[in-house]
Motif scaffolding. Structure first.
Motif, PDB file in Angstrom:
ATOM      1  N   HIS A   1      35.242  61.852  28.665  1.00  0.00           N
ATOM      2  CA  HIS A   1      34.952  60.432  28.476  1.00  0.00           C
ATOM      3  C   HIS A   1      36.248  59.631  28.477  1.00  0.00           C
ATOM      4  O   HIS A   1      37.327  60.152  28.190  1.00  0.00           O
ATOM      5  N   PHE A   2      36.124  58.347  28.808  1.00  0.00           N
ATOM      6  CA  PHE A   2      37.278  57.461  28.859  1.00  0.00           C
ATOM      7  C   PHE A   2      37.545  56.861  27.479  1.00  0.00           C
ATOM      8  O   PHE A   2      36.595  56.641  26.698  1.00  0.00           O
ATOM      9  N   SER A   3      38.815  56.548  27.206  1.00  0.00           N
ATOM     10  CA  SER A   3      39.168  55.821  25.984  1.00  0.00           C
ATOM     11  C   SER A   3      38.742  54.356  26.164  1.00  0.00           C
ATOM     12  O   SER A   3      38.425  53.933  27.293  1.00  0.00           O
ATOM     13  N   ASP A   4      38.780  53.589  25.100  1.00  0.00           N
ATOM     14  CA  ASP A   4      38.408  52.163  25.205  1.00  0.00           C
ATOM     15  C   ASP A   4      39.306  51.443  26.205  1.00  0.00           C
ATOM     16  O   ASP A   4      38.842  50.622  26.993  1.00  0.00           O
ATOM     17  N   GLN A   5      40.586  51.768  26.153  1.00  0.00           N
ATOM     18  CA  GLN A   5      41.532  51.123  27.072  1.00  0.00           C
ATOM     19  C   GLN A   5      41.210  51.490  28.531  1.00  0.00           C
ATOM     20  O   GLN A   5      41.228  50.628  29.414  1.00  0.00           O
ATOM     21  N   GLU A   6      40.893  52.759  28.753  1.00  0.00           N
ATOM     22  CA  GLU A   6      40.555  53.202  30.116  1.00  0.00           C
ATOM     23  C   GLU A   6      39.264  52.525  30.604  1.00  0.00           C
ATOM     24  O   GLU A   6      39.171  52.134  31.770  1.00  0.00           O
ATOM     25  N   ILE A   7      38.310  52.350  29.683  1.00  0.00           N
ATOM     26  CA  ILE A   7      37.056  51.675  30.077  1.00  0.00           C
ATOM     27  C   ILE A   7      37.337  50.217  30.443  1.00  0.00           C
ATOM     28  O   ILE A   7      36.837  49.714  31.464  1.00  0.00           O
ATOM     29  N   ARG A   8      38.177  49.550  29.634  1.00  0.00           N
ATOM     30  CA  ARG A   8      38.540  48.157  29.962  1.00  0.00           C
ATOM     31  C   ARG A   8      39.221  48.101  31.325  1.00  0.00           C
ATOM     32  O   ARG A   8      38.921  47.247  32.166  1.00  0.00           O
TER      33      ARG A   8
ATOM     34  N   VAL B   1      43.235  36.933  41.843  1.00  0.00           N
ATOM     35  CA  VAL B   1      43.666  37.912  40.840  1.00  0.00           C
ATOM     36  C   VAL B   1      44.806  37.335  40.009  1.00  0.00           C
ATOM     37  O   VAL B   1      45.848  36.986  40.529  1.00  0.00           O
ATOM     38  N   SER B   2      44.575  37.233  38.728  1.00  0.00           N
ATOM     39  CA  SER B   2      45.656  36.812  37.846  1.00  0.00           C
ATOM     40  C   SER B   2      45.521  37.633  36.568  1.00  0.00           C
ATOM     41  O   SER B   2      44.609  37.418  35.768  1.00  0.00           O
ATOM     42  N   LEU B   3      46.391  38.599  36.440  1.00  0.00           N
ATOM     43  CA  LEU B   3      46.245  39.551  35.335  1.00  0.00           C
ATOM     44  C   LEU B   3      47.227  39.242  34.216  1.00  0.00           C
ATOM     45  O   LEU B   3      48.401  38.946  34.470  1.00  0.00           O
ATOM     46  N   THR B   4      46.760  39.348  32.991  1.00  0.00           N
ATOM     47  CA  THR B   4      47.670  39.229  31.846  1.00  0.00           C
ATOM     48  C   THR B   4      48.390  40.570  31.700  1.00  0.00           C
ATOM     49  O   THR B   4      48.003  41.572  32.339  1.00  0.00           O
ATOM     50  N   GLU B   5      49.389  40.576  30.836  1.00  0.00           N
ATOM     51  CA  GLU B   5      50.147  41.817  30.645  1.00  0.00           C
ATOM     52  C   GLU B   5      49.238  42.931  30.091  1.00  0.00           C
ATOM     53  O   GLU B   5      49.301  44.082  30.522  1.00  0.00           O
ATOM     54  N   LYS B   6      48.347  42.512  29.178  1.00  0.00           N
ATOM     55  CA  LYS B   6      47.448  43.491  28.564  1.00  0.00           C
ATOM     56  C   LYS B   6      46.487  44.062  29.625  1.00  0.00           C
ATOM     57  O   LYS B   6      46.232  45.274  29.674  1.00  0.00           O
ATOM     58  N   GLU B   7      45.990  43.171  30.482  1.00  0.00           N
ATOM     59  CA  GLU B   7      45.069  43.613  31.535  1.00  0.00           C
ATOM     60  C   GLU B   7      45.772  44.569  32.497  1.00  0.00           C
ATOM     61  O   GLU B   7      45.191  45.556  32.965  1.00  0.00           O
ATOM     62  N   THR B   8      47.031  44.244  32.780  1.00  0.00           N
ATOM     63  CA  THR B   8      47.810  45.110  33.674  1.00  0.00           C
ATOM     64  C   THR B   8      47.910  46.516  33.077  1.00  0.00           C
ATOM     65  O   THR B   8      47.677  47.515  33.763  1.00  0.00           O
ATOM     66  N   ILE B   9      48.207  46.572  31.797  1.00  0.00           N
ATOM     67  CA  ILE B   9      48.334  47.886  31.138  1.00  0.00           C
ATOM     68  C   ILE B   9      46.991  48.612  31.119  1.00  0.00           C
ATOM     69  O   ILE B   9      46.913  49.816  31.356  1.00  0.00           O
ATOM     70  N   ASP B  10      45.921  47.858  30.905  1.00  0.00           N
ATOM     71  CA  ASP B  10      44.579  48.467  30.906  1.00  0.00           C
ATOM     72  C   ASP B  10      44.261  49.076  32.282  1.00  0.00           C
ATOM     73  O   ASP B  10      43.743  50.197  32.371  1.00  0.00           O
ATOM     74  N   ILE B  11      44.570  48.329  33.324  1.00  0.00           N
ATOM     75  CA  ILE B  11      44.281  48.847  34.677  1.00  0.00           C
ATOM     76  C   ILE B  11      45.113  50.105  34.946  1.00  0.00           C
ATOM     77  O   ILE B  11      44.597  51.108  35.449  1.00  0.00           O
ATOM     78  N   ILE B  12      46.385  50.057  34.575  1.00  0.00           N
ATOM     79  CA  ILE B  12      47.237  51.237  34.796  1.00  0.00           C
ATOM     80  C   ILE B  12      46.690  52.434  34.022  1.00  0.00           C
ATOM     81  O   ILE B  12      46.650  53.556  34.526  1.00  0.00           O
TER      82      ILE B  12
END
Lengths: 233, 327
Positions: free
Chosen positions: B193-200, B290-301
């Protein structure tokens, strides 16, 4: 006694083997008759040799390479219905005299035939095929997949620049440069197919001396090649 | 006649069974593009292909092998090298792409110049910036080598060495490079299963990236212009150089996003050295949507890292054939 019998049996066996072979060849020939189609390149009405100097007026020409693919030899009846197609691919190479004669299976009822100069798109996307289609033959573009349908290279002083080399590698299997050309031979009993270099070179100018990828210029040159073919008995 | 048909049927069934044991993939993968009927997989041919892949005999001076730019530890790419390397320290024109899941592809090279896997290896073998060899010389070298005479015999039933057999054997090995055991794959199979961050990150990925990087292969196998400026030294215009169609200017093959941790730097010329740089490019002014915040960038990575397939890069069957090549 037994020795004589053995000799007799061996002799009979020997002749029987040849008789069977004869029957096999006889029936094969009649069931699948073959004819030679002979390709020639001519310069001033004589058979062209590679690396020999030829002249047209004040210019000299020296053919270095002449190779092309012949495929899809198709026979038609009087109503122009296709009745048989030889699906083999032949690589004709002026440097290999054996390759100039094609033994094609014919249909006796046919009245005319056609052949393709080059290869269709299916062959071009089928990966490694070997034989005449082996890239080792120097007729394959590795850097941009696809076969060279027709390759002719020569030297000439016809252009007023330092470059006396002409290199035409013609190919392309998809739009807009679908390079395969079909040549129609109107009578089946005509078997000498002659690429008349005088006709061809007369129409070549100096605006582009190198063609090594599918292009509009390449398409025009291929049309000229088809027009430069002559047919003789 | 009946016996003949039975034998043919039996042979067919056996072949399907052998092929399935040598080449298998999850049900959620799409249908393969490679026509296996023209190059039936066999253990001995795969082994021969592996040997050829790792052997520098393919290059003119026997210094460069396929592995030189396609290392198993880097998911068969060349980590930390912007451009591919060749004989005599020559530098190529493009970043070496990773090699996996090739049976699903119908075009090869960053610009799609090659239309069949069997013909792909002709490019590096003959490119003067890579192996710089001629096909005649390659066959000459192989025919002199007793190891290869034996291996061709084992693979094909006779020791004839020709280009067709060389190309198809290399394809066989490359076809078996299947990346299918990432965390994402286990998640798809319900085994992880994915972590919450991975799901985001997964949700953001589906919204912003999946048009081009389509699951489960993480590519749509198309050529796209992702608004990169042309490299003024390499002057690589991508697919345009093949089609001469202005719409294809600066279009490159959409790469799979599997195994990104092992395949940096990114893009056709390796201009981005990490995923933050890549995502910064996609969040830039050229991509209005596409305009990603820093947090979103980390979530995608964090989601992208679930596509790493460690089992694939450590698979001993894909590695250097020590026993054969160094014997």
């Amino acid at each position: 006694m037994s020795n004589k019998f053995e000799k007799f049996a061996a002799t009979c066996g020997f002749f029987f083997k040849y008789f069977i072979s004869f029957l096999f060849i006889f029936f094969t020939y009649n069931l699948f008759p073959q004819e030679n189609i002979e390709f020639q390149a001519t310069f001033n009405n004589e058979a062209t040799k590679l690396n020999k100097n030829y002249s047209i007026r004040k210019y000299h020409f020296n053919i270095k390479k002449l190779k092309f693919y012949v495929s899809n030899i198709s026979y038609y009846n009087r109503k122009n219905d296709e009745i048989f197609t030889d699906e083999k691919v032949y690589l004709v190479d002026l440097n290999n005299p054996k390759s100039l004669k094609i033994k094609s299976q014919i249909n006796k009822k046919s009245q005319l035939y056609s052949f393709d100069l080059g290869l269709d798109s299916v062959i071009n996307v089928s990966g490694s095929l070997g034989g005449a289609l082996d890239p080792i033959e120097g007729m394959y573009w590795a850097w941009q997949s696809g076969y060279i349908n027709f390759k002719i290279e020569w030297e000439s002083n016809m252009c007023s620049n330092d470059n006396n080399q002409f290199i035409f590698h013609l190919g392309g299997y998809k739009k807009p440069y679908y390079n395969k050309r079909t040549v129609l031979v109107k009578k089946r009993h005509i078997h000498r197919l002659i690429f008349n270099l005088n006709k061809f070179l007369k129409k070549i100018n100096c605006d582009r001396q190198m063609i090594m990828s599918p292009s509009l210029k390449g398409e025009n040159i291929s049309n000229l090649i088809v027009k430069s073919f002559e047919f003789k008995k | 006649m009946k016996v003949f048909l039975k034998l043919a049927l039996f042979y067919g069934i056996i072949n399907v069974f052998i092929e399935e044991s040598l080449f298998n993939y999850p049900e959620y993968f799409p249908k393969t593009k490679y026509d296996f009927s023209k190059n039936n997989l066999s253990k001995t041919k795969i082994e021969l292909g592996r040997m050829l892949f790792y052997d520098p005999i393919l290059s003119i001076d026997s210094t460069i092998s396929c592995e030189s730019c396609h290392s198993p530890y880097n998911a068969f790419s060349h980590t930390d090298h912007r451009l591919s390397h060749g004989i005599n320290d020559k530098i190529g024109k493009r970043n070496a792409p990773p090699l996996f899941n090739l049976a699903w592809k119908s075009s090869f090279m960053r610009d799609g110049a090659v239309n069949h896997l069997d013909m792909q290896s002709l490019v590096p073998i003959t490119d003067s910036l890579e192996m710089g060899n001629s096909l005649d010389n390659l066959l000459y070298k192989l025919k002199k080598n007793q190891k290869y005479i034996t291996m061709f015999y084992e693979a094909f039933g006779d020791s004839t060495i020709n280009l067709d057999r060389v190309l198809k054997s290399i394809s066989q090995f490359e076809l078996t490079l299947i990346s299918k055991n990432s965390k994402y794959d286990r998640f798809r199979l319900g085994e992880d299963h994915f972590s919450d961050q991975e799901i985001r990150g997964y949700e953001l990925f589906k919204k912003n990236c999946s048009n081009c990087h389509k699951e489960p292969m993480f590519t749509n196998y198309k050529f796209e212009n992702n608004f990169l400026d042309i490299n003024q030294v390499l002057l690589d215009s991508g697919r345009f150089s093949i089609t001469k169609n202005s719409d294809d200017f600066m279009s490159f093959e959409v790469p799979s996003l599997r195994n990104l941790s092992y395949t940096y730097p990114y893009m056709h010329d390796g201009r981005f050295s990490n995923l933050f740089e890549v995502l910064k490019h996609y969040s830039g002014p050229k991509f209005n949507s596409v305009s990603l915040t820093e947090k979103e960038t980390i979530d995608i990575i964090s989601f992208l890292l679930t596509l790493n397939d460690k089992e694939f890069i450590l698979n001993p069957e894909n590695k250097f054939p020590v026993n054969k090549l160094l014997k």
